[in-house]
Design an enzyme around this catalytic site. Structure first.
Site, mmCIF file in Angstrom:
data_model
loop_
_atom_site.group_PDB
_atom_site.id
_atom_site.type_symbol
_atom_site.label_atom_id
_atom_site.label_comp_id
_atom_site.label_asym_id
_atom_site.label_seq_id
_atom_site.Cartn_x
_atom_site.Cartn_y
_atom_site.Cartn_z
ATOM 1 N N ARG A 264 42.226 54.835 49.561
ATOM 2 C CA ARG A 264 41.951 53.455 49.107
ATOM 3 C C ARG A 264 43.203 52.841 48.464
ATOM 4 N NH1 ARG A 264 42.224 51.058 43.677
ATOM 5 N NH2 ARG A 264 40.713 49.389 43.560
ATOM 6 N N GLY B 295 40.337 46.177 41.480
ATOM 7 C CA GLY B 295 41.258 45.696 42.503
ATOM 8 C C GLY B 295 40.621 44.997 43.681
ATOM 9 N N THR C 238 45.673 43.371 36.418
ATOM 10 C CA THR C 238 45.012 44.659 36.240
ATOM 11 C C THR C 238 43.516 44.424 36.217
ATOM 12 O OG1 THR C 238 44.740 46.595 34.835
ATOM 13 C CG2 THR C 238 45.258 44.527 33.700
ATOM 14 N N GLY C 239 42.778 45.358 36.788
ATOM 15 C CA GLY C 239 41.324 45.200 36.819
ATOM 16 C C GLY C 239 40.761 45.789 38.095
ATOM 17 N N THR D 279 46.273 50.563 34.104
ATOM 18 C CA THR D 279 47.368 50.156 34.987
ATOM 19 C C THR D 279 48.451 49.456 34.161
ATOM 20 O OG1 THR D 279 45.983 49.937 36.917
ATOM 21 C CG2 THR D 279 47.860 48.443 36.818
ATOM 22 N N GLY E 68 44.361 49.547 46.093
ATOM 23 C CA GLY E 68 43.858 48.441 45.277
ATOM 24 C C GLY E 68 44.736 47.222 45.435
ATOM 25 N N ASP E 69 44.664 46.344 44.456
ATOM 26 C CA ASP E 69 45.457 45.114 44.501
ATOM 27 C C ASP E 69 46.898 45.333 44.065
ATOM 28 O OD1 ASP E 69 44.347 45.683 41.907
ATOM 29 O OD2 ASP E 69 45.177 43.780 41.224
#
Ligand code: ASP
Length: 316
Positions: A210, A236, A233-234, A182, A212-213
């Site tokens: 879906r 989410g 990033t990671g 990301t 994510g964050d």
């Protein structure tokens, strides 16, 4: 540096190209990624030096990384479990706290531009799916076919993910990939305004639909001139549940923690024990920089207030 520069208000920019990676990148790939990070930094910093806004700098830096197939955003986005590509992005500026986000878009060439357009030209903060696409197209944003986004490497990652995921086992959120990619940026402009942005294809093998964050203000992206600008990033789901980006800002405002400390506490002492792997970049109104990750490696770079450029795609 001239005396003019010494007197001028500080400008700075920080970018990331994702965290994770159990296996470190090949040297050739490492160099290629660093070159893209450097181009992104220079694109954003060049605008800041001309007096452009932090939001312009963040958008310009992220577009460079979205256009590169080496990162999981725009071209080179990862695949869902069904082999589709669904991208998320958000952007926020810290003076008036305006923000824009798109989720699950499939044909917008640069999702960060769509997020910016939502912020500037719509009455909303977040738009998703077909409505977001149609709106982006009506607003003159460049669109691209699926073939533009898909790369052989991401297809291979999808195949690896399928092989890792046992038949009959739910594929939702399980077996997520080790290397993410990301992209994000935070910037400080000459007016003392902060901005943050994040753009992603999400996680390999995610269920279609879906989010994510990354498109969620307060989770993956946040900017507030009273505290900081953050891009995450990671994994989410963890970043959403822990409201990571806004938690860092809240710690600065309410606990008077400096940026670096707030970022470290959230990434290492809140996220990690909960099982959340990932990273954040941050910038405060004085130009202090934070880069914090709890993964083996992270792609990141910065041009600080002294004009010093650094990039790395490795561990500490
Ligand atoms: N945070 C992103 C997501 O969960 C993925 C990433 O940062 O690599 O969609």
């Amino acid at each position: 540096m001239t005396s003019m520069n010494l007197l001028a208000a500080p400008i700075a920019i920080v970018v990331h190209g994702g965290a994770g990676s159990a296996q470190l990148p090949q040297p050739a790939r490492e160099e290629a990624q660093r070159q893209v990070l450097e181009r992104a930094l220079k694109a954003g910093h060049g605008l800041l030096a001309q007096g452009a806004s932090a939001v312009d700098a963040v958008e310009a830096a992220i577009v460079v990384m979205e256009d590169s197939p080496l990162f999981n955003a725009g071209r080179g986005s990862v695949f869902t479990a069904e082999g589709t590509i669904e991208m998320d992005a958000s952007i926020m500026e810290g003076a008036g706290r305006s923000a824009g986000a798109v989720g699950g878009v499939t044909t917008v060439k640069n999702p960060i531009r769509a997020a910016r357009a939502v912020m500037d030209r719509s009455p909303h903060v977040m738009m998703v799916g077909r409505g977001a696409e149609a709106w982006a197209q009506r607003n003159g944003l460049e669109m691209a076919p699926l073939e533009y986004f898909r790369t052989p490497e991401r297809l291979r990652e999808l195949e690896e993910w399928k092989a890792r995921t046992r038949p009959g086992k739910s594929r939702s959120g399980g077996g997520v990939s080790d290397h993410w990619g990301t992209v994000g940026a935070v910037a400080l402009d000459r007016n003392g305004t902060l901005a943050a942005g994040t753009s992603t294809g999400g996680m390999t093998g995610k269920l279609p639909g879906r989010l994510g964050d990354s498109p969620i203000i307060g989770a993956g992206t946040f900017a507030d001139n009273r505290a900081c600008a953050i891009s995450c990033t990671g994994h989410g789901e963890f970043f959403i549940r822990h409201g990571v980006a806004s938690d860092i800002a809240a710690r600065m405002r309410y606990l008077q923690q400096p940026l670096k400390q707030a970022a470290r506490v959230v990434v290492q002492e809140v996220l990690l024990p909960a099982g959340g792997r990932g990273a954040v970049i941050g910038l405060d109104a004085k130009g202090n920089i934070a880069v914090e990750f709890n993964t083996p490696a992270m792609a990141r770079g910065s041009i600080d207030c002294d004009g010093k450029l650094t990039t790395s795609v490795l561990g500490r």
